[in-house]
Scaffold this motif. Structure first.
Motif, PDB file in Angstrom:
ATOM      1  N   ARG A 260      -4.177  11.669  12.181  1.00  0.00           N
ATOM      2  CA  ARG A 260      -3.153  10.924  12.905  1.00  0.00           C
ATOM      3  C   ARG A 260      -2.047  10.500  11.966  1.00  0.00           C
ATOM      4  N   LEU A 261      -0.865  10.425  12.525  1.00  0.00           N
ATOM      5  CA  LEU A 261       0.249   9.940  11.721  1.00  0.00           C
ATOM      6  C   LEU A 261       0.152   8.436  11.619  1.00  0.00           C
ATOM      7  N   THR A 262       0.325   7.945  10.424  1.00  0.00           N
ATOM      8  CA  THR A 262       0.388   6.501  10.278  1.00  0.00           C
ATOM      9  C   THR A 262       1.745   6.151   9.713  1.00  0.00           C
ATOM     10  N   PHE A 263       2.283   5.051  10.154  1.00  0.00           N
ATOM     11  CA  PHE A 263       3.607   4.651   9.723  1.00  0.00           C
ATOM     12  C   PHE A 263       3.510   3.955   8.387  1.00  0.00           C
ATOM     13  N   ARG A 264       3.693   4.706   7.303  1.00  0.00           N
ATOM     14  CA  ARG A 264       3.596   4.119   5.972  1.00  0.00           C
ATOM     15  C   ARG A 264       4.697   4.598   5.057  1.00  0.00           C
ATOM     16  N   PRO A 265       5.926   4.286   5.391  1.00  0.00           N
ATOM     17  CA  PRO A 265       6.969   4.772   4.504  1.00  0.00           C
ATOM     18  C   PRO A 265       6.905   4.078   3.150  1.00  0.00           C
ATOM     19  N   ASN A 266       7.503   4.714   2.173  1.00  0.00           N
ATOM     20  CA  ASN A 266       7.704   4.142   0.838  1.00  0.00           C
ATOM     21  C   ASN A 266       6.459   4.092  -0.026  1.00  0.00           C
ATOM     22  N   VAL A 267       5.310   4.038   0.576  1.00  0.00           N
ATOM     23  CA  VAL A 267       4.127   3.836  -0.240  1.00  0.00           C
ATOM     24  C   VAL A 267       3.896   5.032  -1.149  1.00  0.00           C
TER      25      VAL A 267
ATOM     26  N   GLY B 159      -3.973  -3.071   3.142  1.00  0.00           N
ATOM     27  CA  GLY B 159      -4.828  -1.893   3.202  1.00  0.00           C
ATOM     28  C   GLY B 159      -6.087  -2.069   2.372  1.00  0.00           C
ATOM     29  N   ALA B 160      -5.905  -2.659   1.170  1.00  0.00           N
ATOM     30  CA  ALA B 160      -7.043  -2.846   0.273  1.00  0.00           C
ATOM     31  C   ALA B 160      -8.046  -3.826   0.868  1.00  0.00           C
ATOM     32  N   MET B 161      -7.537  -4.871   1.545  1.00  0.00           N
ATOM     33  CA  MET B 161      -8.434  -5.855   2.138  1.00  0.00           C
ATOM     34  C   MET B 161      -9.274  -5.231   3.243  1.00  0.00           C
ATOM     35  N   THR B 162      -8.655  -4.331   4.001  1.00  0.00           N
ATOM     36  CA  THR B 162      -9.430  -3.684   5.058  1.00  0.00           C
ATOM     37  C   THR B 162     -10.376  -2.633   4.490  1.00  0.00           C
ATOM     38  N   ALA B 163     -10.101  -2.184   3.231  1.00  0.00           N
ATOM     39  CA  ALA B 163     -10.939  -1.134   2.653  1.00  0.00           C
ATOM     40  C   ALA B 163     -12.245  -1.687   2.070  1.00  0.00           C
ATOM     41  N   MET B 191     -11.078  -6.500  -3.716  1.00  0.00           N
ATOM     42  CA  MET B 191     -10.033  -5.633  -3.167  1.00  0.00           C
ATOM     43  C   MET B 191      -9.207  -4.932  -4.236  1.00  0.00           C
ATOM     44  N   TRP B 192      -9.214  -5.457  -5.486  1.00  0.00           N
ATOM     45  CA  TRP B 192      -8.274  -4.932  -6.488  1.00  0.00           C
ATOM     46  C   TRP B 192      -8.493  -3.472  -6.809  1.00  0.00           C
ATOM     47  N   VAL B 193      -9.757  -3.055  -6.817  1.00  0.00           N
ATOM     48  CA  VAL B 193     -10.027  -1.643  -7.126  1.00  0.00           C
ATOM     49  C   VAL B 193      -9.360  -0.745  -6.094  1.00  0.00           C
ATOM     50  N   TYR B 194      -9.402  -1.166  -4.836  1.00  0.00           N
ATOM     51  CA  TYR B 194      -8.803  -0.357  -3.780  1.00  0.00           C
ATOM     52  C   TYR B 194      -7.281  -0.441  -3.828  1.00  0.00           C
ATOM     53  N   ALA B 195      -6.787  -1.566  -4.336  1.00  0.00           N
ATOM     54  CA  ALA B 195      -5.340  -1.769  -4.326  1.00  0.00           C
ATOM     55  C   ALA B 195      -4.650  -1.080  -5.493  1.00  0.00           C
ATOM     56  N   LEU B 196      -5.413  -0.787  -6.562  1.00  0.00           N
ATOM     57  CA  LEU B 196      -4.742  -0.344  -7.782  1.00  0.00           C
ATOM     58  C   LEU B 196      -3.879   0.913  -7.623  1.00  0.00           C
ATOM     59  N   PRO B 197      -4.356   1.978  -6.961  1.00  0.00           N
ATOM     60  CA  PRO B 197      -3.478   3.140  -6.836  1.00  0.00           C
ATOM     61  C   PRO B 197      -2.158   2.795  -6.147  1.00  0.00           C
ATOM     62  N   GLY B 198      -2.243   2.030  -5.081  1.00  0.00           N
ATOM     63  CA  GLY B 198      -1.029   1.636  -4.376  1.00  0.00           C
ATOM     64  C   GLY B 198      -0.140   0.753  -5.227  1.00  0.00           C
ATOM     65  N   LEU B 199      -0.755  -0.149  -5.984  1.00  0.00           N
ATOM     66  CA  LEU B 199       0.047  -1.057  -6.813  1.00  0.00           C
ATOM     67  C   LEU B 199       0.703  -0.309  -7.965  1.00  0.00           C
ATOM     68  N   SER B 200       0.004   0.674  -8.520  1.00  0.00           N
ATOM     69  CA  SER B 200       0.652   1.410  -9.612  1.00  0.00           C
ATOM     70  C   SER B 200       1.813   2.237  -9.070  1.00  0.00           C
ATOM     71  N   ASN B 201       1.637   2.745  -7.869  1.00  0.00           N
ATOM     72  CA  ASN B 201       2.749   3.437  -7.217  1.00  0.00           C
ATOM     73  C   ASN B 201       3.923   2.487  -7.038  1.00  0.00           C
ATOM     74  N   ILE B 270      -5.785   2.894 -17.262  1.00  0.00           N
ATOM     75  CA  ILE B 270      -6.407   1.733 -16.616  1.00  0.00           C
ATOM     76  C   ILE B 270      -7.285   2.195 -15.455  1.00  0.00           C
ATOM     77  N   MET B 271      -6.750   3.151 -14.698  1.00  0.00           N
ATOM     78  CA  MET B 271      -7.478   3.653 -13.533  1.00  0.00           C
ATOM     79  C   MET B 271      -8.794   4.289 -13.982  1.00  0.00           C
ATOM     80  N   ALA B 272      -8.713   5.070 -15.076  1.00  0.00           N
ATOM     81  CA  ALA B 272      -9.920   5.733 -15.576  1.00  0.00           C
ATOM     82  C   ALA B 272     -10.954   4.703 -15.997  1.00  0.00           C
TER      83      ALA B 272
END
Lengths: 269, 291
Positions: A260-267, B159-163, B191-201, B270-272
């Protein structure tokens, strides 16, 4: 109402140089703001549509290039992707503009590149190609091994195998992220007229006019929400269009396995 | 040595040229960029944490606020927000000061195309020194950056909190922890482990957003590159040259490429470290590679 219709006739295509020459200077009406900012959206749509469409093909080529076994194909693709993904679009615009200015002095054939419609388009085209290529490359890496083995078992190789197995699967896997990239591309088009490329005769994009009104009225609370509304509409339109393609790409899969498409721009940037 | 630039040639000319007072301004502005990143990154994370917690709130209006914050900032071009917030924040601050400092003044603040507050409410005050103006402009820029990229961070953290596996939260409840205790003692640490890829982005996005400072009226590297690169005639400067803006921006391009590359390498490391021994696909891959 009639007055507003007249405004629409005067300024509806002002951003393309059609209609009234002078921009409104005082007593700004809400109608004028809606019409002019909407008129500027034609630039954003033009840049976005052309760059994303053309970028799709270059991105496919770059993704395959990055996955290539040949050093002479892989290295240039990797560098192209690295340069455009690793540096800010804003700086790329400035650099390209001044590069084109210098080239123009060397050869007059480059003079159209110093105007936004071509010069900025080239930058946006390369930029979206690089980002999409990285997405496509990631998808290419995660194509199930079984799919390719099945194609081999059917005696497919080379072009038919790519055209009928690898490419559709790659697109299917990449599509949700690719949608976000397209949304982001449309948003990035607002940078064009703030980055060196001149808006000749005040023909600018939506943000250019929104900024014009905010500067003149010293009231940011009207033009920017109008701009936001237009962009949210555009984003919804992009999601709808890409969603249709996504359904098409996933049509052979059982319902619950469809991505499914999720609306997640920029990420992804 | 640099007293008579017209007599210099080649390398010594370049060395003198690159150490003029204006070039020092350029070098200092790199510090501005780093300072912006150093302040903005934690502030945006804080905003993001607030936004994500609000979006998870059981109190409906707060939840709507959190979700609207995330969706709105991400659905609209970020530079539109930059241009908007810088004026809006400035006017907001001046308006509040106006209400408190000179409540007796008549007339609405917005009159036609003018925004009028009394002299005492001006921010910064008309007679304050230059550095106050610069600091104020820079602080507005920092807040703007934090609001915009805070929404991105909020999205990542949400996202990380739900993960975080549901079982963890259920266990916490089974131990009799309250909602608040579960949040702070179980959810947030995990939650930080799940958040790290997104945060580094997001860190990469933030680096690449720093040249937008130019749009906010701060004298940053883009400002100096334009200023210094433009062609200079002999009666304007001791170091006349043609239009070198292309080279200055090329230099900026190289700077940003090295900066993002370096960040990438560090973040990968850091991720490794963090995935080491984790029961995830990446952790499994590490184990196999070692074995």
């Amino acid at each position: 109402m009639n007055e507003c219709f007249q405004t629409l006739m005067d300024y509806g295509l002002r951003s393309q140089g059609i209609g009234e020459k002078l921009l409104p200077r005082s007593d700004f009406t809400l109608c004028q703001q809606f019409v002019l900012i909407g008129s500027g959206m034609t630039w954003n749509i033009y840049f976005g549509v052309v760059a994303v469409f053309a970028g799709f093909f270059l991105a496919t080529a770059l993704a395959l290039g990055k996955g290539s076994r040949h050093l002479w194909i892989r290295k240039p693709s990797e560098w192209f992707i690295f340069v455009f993904r690793g540096s800010p679009l804003f700086v790329q615009f400035f650099f390209a503009y001044f590069l084109f200015l210098s080239l123009k002095q060397a050869h007059p054939a480059f003079s159209p590149f110093t105007s936004a419609w071509l010069g900025a388009l080239v930058v946006l085209f390369f930029n979206t190609s690089a980002y999409s290529a990285e997405i496509f490359y990631g998808a290419l890496q995660s194509i199930p091994k079984g799919d390719i083995e099945a194609a081999d078992a059917y005696g497919m190789s080379g072009w038919p195998r790519f055209r009928r197995v690898i490419w559709p699967t790659m697109l299917r896997l990449a599509w949700p992220s690719y949608t976000n990239e397209a949304i982001f591309m449309f948003q990035s088009t607002t940078l064009v007229f703030f980055s060196g490329f001149p808006a000749t005769q005040q023909r600018g994009d939506a943000l250019y006019y929104a900024n014009y009104f905010a500067d003149k009225t010293f009231n940011p609370f009207i033009p920017y929400p109008i701009l936001a509304m237009y962009f949210i509409l555009l984003t919804l339109l992009v999601i709808w269009g890409y969603g249709a393609v996504n359904r098409y790409l996933n049509r052979h899969l059982p319902q619950e396995r469809r991505s499914r498409l999720t609306f997640r721009p920029n990420v992804i940037r | 040595m640099c007293s008579d630039p017209s007599a210099l040639h080649g390398f010594s000319w370049l060395a003198c040229y690159l150490t003029t007072a204006k070039h020092m301004g350029l070098y200092w502005s790199f510090g501005t960029v780093l300072l912006l990143l150093a302040i903005t990154a934690p502030t945006a994370l804080l905003f993001g944490f607030g936004g994500a917690s609000a979006a998870r709130s059981r109190f409906a209006p707060l939840r709507w606020f959190g979700k609207a914050y995330i969706a709105l900032v991400r659905g609209v071009p970020d530079i539109a927000f930059f241009l908007f917030f810088v004026i809006a924040l400035d006017q907001g601050i001046e308006y509040v000061r106006h209400l408190f400092l000179c409540p007796s003044t008549d007339g609405p603040v917005r009159q036609g195309n003018d925004f009028i507050v009394c002299a005492a409410a001006k921010m910064p005050l008309g007679n304050s020194p230059q550095w106050v103006h610069e600091t104020y402009g820079f602080s507005l820029a920092v807040i703007t950056f934090a609001i915009v990229y805070g929404a991105f961070a909020a999205n990542v953290l949400f996202g990380a909190m739900t993960a975080v596996p549901r079982g963890q939260l259920e266990t916490a409840e089974a131990y009799g922890m309250s909602h608040r205790q579960t949040f702070w003692r179980v959810l947030v640490p995990q939650m930080w482990v799940y958040a790290l890829p997104g945060l580094s982005n997001l860190w990469m996005v933030l680096i690449k957003a720093t040249p937008l400072l130019f749009l906010l009226g701060v004298e940053d590297i883009v400002y100096w590159a334009r200023e210094l690169g433009g062609s200079k005639t002999p009666n304007y400067t001791d170091y006349p040259h043609g239009d070198w803006r292309m080279w200055y921006f090329f230099f900026l391009l190289v700077f940003y490429l090295s900066f993002t590359r370096l960040s990438e390498l560090v973040l990968n490391r850091i991720m490794a470290k963090l995935t080491f021994g984790q029961a995830t696909a990446a952790g499994e891959k590490q184990r196999r590679a070692a074995a």
